[in-house]
Design an enzyme around this catalytic site. Structure first.
Site, PDB file in Angstrom:
ATOM      1  CG  HIS A   1      -0.888  -8.584   0.584  1.00  0.00           C
ATOM      2  ND1 HIS A   1      -0.530  -7.257   0.613  1.00  0.00           N
ATOM      3  CD2 HIS A   1      -2.212  -8.591   0.329  1.00  0.00           C
ATOM      4  CE1 HIS A   1      -1.594  -6.508   0.382  1.00  0.00           C
ATOM      5  NE2 HIS A   1      -2.636  -7.299   0.197  1.00  0.00           N
TER       6      HIS A   1
ATOM      7  CE1 TYR B   1      -2.958  -3.098   0.500  1.00  0.00           C
ATOM      8  CE2 TYR B   1      -3.537  -2.311   2.675  1.00  0.00           C
ATOM      9  CZ  TYR B   1      -3.680  -3.239   1.666  1.00  0.00           C
ATOM     10  OH  TYR B   1      -4.544  -4.282   1.827  1.00  0.00           O
TER      11      TYR B   1
HETATM   12  P1  NAP Z   1     -14.269  -1.302   1.523  1.00  0.00           P
HETATM   13  O1  NAP Z   1     -13.775  -0.984   2.861  1.00  0.00           O
HETATM   14  O2  NAP Z   1     -15.285  -2.354   1.346  1.00  0.00           O
HETATM   15  O3  NAP Z   1     -14.866  -0.017   0.821  1.00  0.00           O
HETATM   16  C1  NAP Z   1     -14.164   1.191   0.759  1.00  0.00           C
HETATM   17  C2  NAP Z   1     -14.974   2.152  -0.116  1.00  0.00           C
HETATM   18  O4  NAP Z   1     -16.236   2.433   0.495  1.00  0.00           O
HETATM   19  C3  NAP Z   1     -14.266   3.455  -0.316  1.00  0.00           C
HETATM   20  O5  NAP Z   1     -14.528   3.869  -1.640  1.00  0.00           O
HETATM   21  C4  NAP Z   1     -14.950   4.396   0.684  1.00  0.00           C
HETATM   22  O6  NAP Z   1     -14.953   5.704   0.159  1.00  0.00           O
HETATM   23  C5  NAP Z   1     -16.348   3.831   0.741  1.00  0.00           C
HETATM   24  N1  NAP Z   1     -16.977   3.960   2.071  1.00  0.00           N
HETATM   25  C6  NAP Z   1     -16.473   3.542   3.258  1.00  0.00           C
HETATM   26  N2  NAP Z   1     -17.353   3.771   4.239  1.00  0.00           N
HETATM   27  C7  NAP Z   1     -18.431   4.346   3.674  1.00  0.00           C
HETATM   28  C8  NAP Z   1     -19.677   4.823   4.178  1.00  0.00           C
HETATM   29  N3  NAP Z   1     -19.988   4.734   5.471  1.00  0.00           N
HETATM   30  N4  NAP Z   1     -20.555   5.347   3.277  1.00  0.00           N
HETATM   31  C9  NAP Z   1     -20.270   5.419   1.961  1.00  0.00           C
HETATM   32  N5  NAP Z   1     -19.099   4.998   1.425  1.00  0.00           N
HETATM   33  C10 NAP Z   1     -18.197   4.458   2.287  1.00  0.00           C
HETATM   34  O7  NAP Z   1     -13.040  -1.675   0.537  1.00  0.00           O
HETATM   35  P2  NAP Z   1     -11.457  -1.841   0.641  1.00  0.00           P
HETATM   36  O8  NAP Z   1     -10.788  -0.581   0.990  1.00  0.00           O
HETATM   37  O9  NAP Z   1     -11.053  -2.485  -0.632  1.00  0.00           O
HETATM   38  O10 NAP Z   1     -11.251  -2.890   1.817  1.00  0.00           O
HETATM   39  C11 NAP Z   1     -11.038  -2.521   3.159  1.00  0.00           C
HETATM   40  C12 NAP Z   1      -9.611  -2.788   3.576  1.00  0.00           C
HETATM   41  O11 NAP Z   1      -9.288  -4.174   3.421  1.00  0.00           O
HETATM   42  C13 NAP Z   1      -8.557  -2.111   2.687  1.00  0.00           C
HETATM   43  O12 NAP Z   1      -8.477  -0.720   2.907  1.00  0.00           O
HETATM   44  C14 NAP Z   1      -7.329  -2.888   3.069  1.00  0.00           C
HETATM   45  O13 NAP Z   1      -6.836  -2.479   4.327  1.00  0.00           O
HETATM   46  C15 NAP Z   1      -7.907  -4.302   3.131  1.00  0.00           C
HETATM   47  N6  NAP Z   1      -7.763  -5.049   1.846  1.00  0.00           N
HETATM   48  C16 NAP Z   1      -6.989  -6.165   1.850  1.00  0.00           C
HETATM   49  C17 NAP Z   1      -6.844  -6.913   0.693  1.00  0.00           C
HETATM   50  C18 NAP Z   1      -5.995  -8.150   0.721  1.00  0.00           C
HETATM   51  O14 NAP Z   1      -5.697  -8.717  -0.343  1.00  0.00           O
HETATM   52  N7  NAP Z   1      -5.595  -8.607   1.885  1.00  0.00           N
HETATM   53  C19 NAP Z   1      -7.472  -6.525  -0.502  1.00  0.00           C
HETATM   54  C20 NAP Z   1      -8.262  -5.369  -0.478  1.00  0.00           C
HETATM   55  C21 NAP Z   1      -8.421  -4.661   0.699  1.00  0.00           C
HETATM   56  P3  NAP Z   1     -14.182   6.961   0.829  1.00  0.00           P
HETATM   57  O15 NAP Z   1     -12.796   6.534   1.189  1.00  0.00           O
HETATM   58  O16 NAP Z   1     -14.211   7.986  -0.270  1.00  0.00           O
HETATM   59  O17 NAP Z   1     -15.012   7.343   2.002  1.00  0.00           O
END
Ligand code: NAP
Length: 286
Positions: A107, A49
Site C-alpha cells: 500500500h 479499508y
Molecule cells: P474518487 O474516486 O476520486 O472520488 C470519490 C468521491 O466522488 C466520493 O465522494 C463519491 O461520492 C464521489 N463521486 C463518485 N462518482 C461520482 C459521480 N459520478 N458524481 C458525483 N460524485 C461522484 O476518490 P477515492 O475514493 O479517494 O479514490 C478511488 C479509489 O482509489 C478508492 O476508493 C480506493 O479504492 C483507491 N485509493 C487508493 C489509495 C492508495 O493509497 N492506494 C488512496 C486513496 C484511494 P459518493 O460515494 O457519495 O457517491
C-alpha cells in the site's frame, strides 16, 4: 469491459470500483452487490479499508463464477515483515472467502518493503496471488524495487486526476512496462472538479458528465481507474464511458488543468509521513 494486459500476462478490467472510506460492512456489501449487478467486476479494497469481509460476502453470494471477478487488495505497512505478510495474505484470503487474490499491492513505500515483496513473490509462486504490485511508489523507489526483485511489479497504483497528472511518472512506468492504476481519479470532487467549466464544455459535445469525461481521459491515457461511489446511479454513470472518444485536442485541453500537486498529501513531506504513517512505522521496532 475493456481490459489491460499486465506485464505478467494477466488481464485486468480497465475500470472498477474503489472501496475506500466505506466503513460500515453492511453498506459495503450492499454497494459491491449493486455494483456487480450493474456490471462492475474489478473491486479495489485493502486491509486498511477494513471491508475485505464485505467484498467477500458479496462475491460469495453472487451467482457469477470466481474467475469473472478481479479482486485487488493491499497490505498495510505494519503487515510488511515477511512472516507477518505471509499470515496477512492468508487472512485476506479468508476474509475475502476466495482461494486466490487477483492483485495484491504494497500500500505504501515505507517499512520492510523487502520482506513484504518477498512474501508477495512467495504467495504468487504458490498460487495464492495472481499478480503483485505496489502503490504510491515514486520512480526511484520503483526502480530500486525492480532491481532487487525476481518479479517486476505489475502495477503502481498512484494518485492521478486532472489536478495531478504526473505525466513524467506515467511515461516512466509505461517505459518500464508497469501498468498504472489511478486512485482518486475524480480527486474526490476537490477543486470544483464536478463543476469545472472546461470539462463540462467538452462533455456537452458527447452528452457526458464531468466524471465521465475525466474517466474517459484517463482510460485514453491507458490508465486503470477505480472511482469510488456508494450510489447506484453514479456507478452507472461512471461505468458508461466506453461509447465515446475524446479528440487529441480535447485530451490536450484537459492536460492544461494540471497543478502539479497532490490534492491530498505529499508522500515526500516528512511531516506527512510522521502524522499519517508514524504509528505503523514505530510499531515495527527494527
Ligand atoms: P474518487 O474516486 O476520486 O472520488 C470519490 C468521491 O466522488 C466520493 O465522494 C463519491 O461520492 C464521489 N463521486 C463518485 N462518482 C461520482 C459521480 N459520478 N458524481 C458525483 N460524485 C461522484 O476518490 P477515492 O475514493 O479517494 O479514490 C478511488 C479509489 O482509489 C478508492 O476508493 C480506493 O479504492 C483507491 N485509493 C487508493 C489509495 C492508495 O493509497 N492506494 C488512496 C486513496 C484511494 P459518493 O460515494 O457519495 O457517491
Amino acid at each position: 469491459m475493456q481490459k489491460i494486459t499486465l506485464n505478467d500476462g494477466n488481464k485486468m478490467p480497465q475500470l472498477g470500483l474503489g472501496l475506500f472510506q466505506i466503513f460500515d460492512l453492511n453498506i459495503a456489501e450492499q454497494v459491491v452487490k449493486e455494483a456487480i449487478d450493474i456490471g462492475y467486476r474489478l473491486f479495489d479494497t485493502a486491509s486498511a479499508y477494513n471491508n475485505e469481509e464485505a467484498v467477500g460476502k458479496a462475491i460469495h453470494k453472487s451467482s457469477l463464477p470466481r474467475d469473472k471477478f478481479f479482486i485487488v487488495s493491499k497490505l498495510w505497512i505494519d503487515q510488511y515483515p515477511y512472516e507477518i505478510a505471509l499470515k496477512s495474505i492468508d487472512k485476506a484470503l479468508e476474509k475475502l472467502q476466495i482461494d486466490y487474490i487477483d492483485l495484491m499491492l504494497l500500500h505504501q513505500p515505507y517499512g520492510d518493503i523487502v520482506g513484504a515483496w518477498k512474501a508477495l513473490e512467495k504467495a504468487q509462486s504458490n498460487g495464492k496471488i495472481k499478480s503483485i504490485g505496489v502503490s504510491n511508489f515514486y520512480p526511484d523507489q520503483m526502480k530500486s524495487l525492480e532491481l532487487m526483485s525476481s518479479v517486476k511489479p505489475a502495477i503502481n497504483q498512484i494518485e492521478i486526476s486532472p489536478w495531478y497528472q504526473r505525466t513524467d511518472e506515467v511515461n516512466f512506468l509505461k517505459d518500464e512496462n508497469i501498468s498504472i492504476q489511478a486512485w482518486a481519479p475524480l480527486a474526490e470532487g476537490k477543486h470544483g472538479l464536478f463543476n469545472n467549466k472546461l470539462i463540462a464544455k467538452i462533455g456537452r459535445k458527447y452528452n457526458k458528465s464531468n466524471p465521465q469525461v475525466i474517466l474517459r481521459w484517463l482510460i485514453q491515457r491507458g490508465i486503470i481507474v477505480i472511482p469510488k461511489t456508494i450510489h447506484g446511479d453514479r456507478m452507472k454513470e461512471n461505468i458508461n464511458v466506453f461509447d465515446f472518444e475524446l479528440t487529441d485536442k480535447e485530451m490536450s485541453l484537459i492536460s492544461t488543468l494540471d497543478t502539479g500537486h497532490s490534492q491530498f498529501f505529499d508522500h515526500r513531506d516528512p511531516m506527512a509521513i510522521e502524522s499519517i504513517f508514524g504509528a505503523s512505522l514505530r510499531s515495527l521496532k527494527i
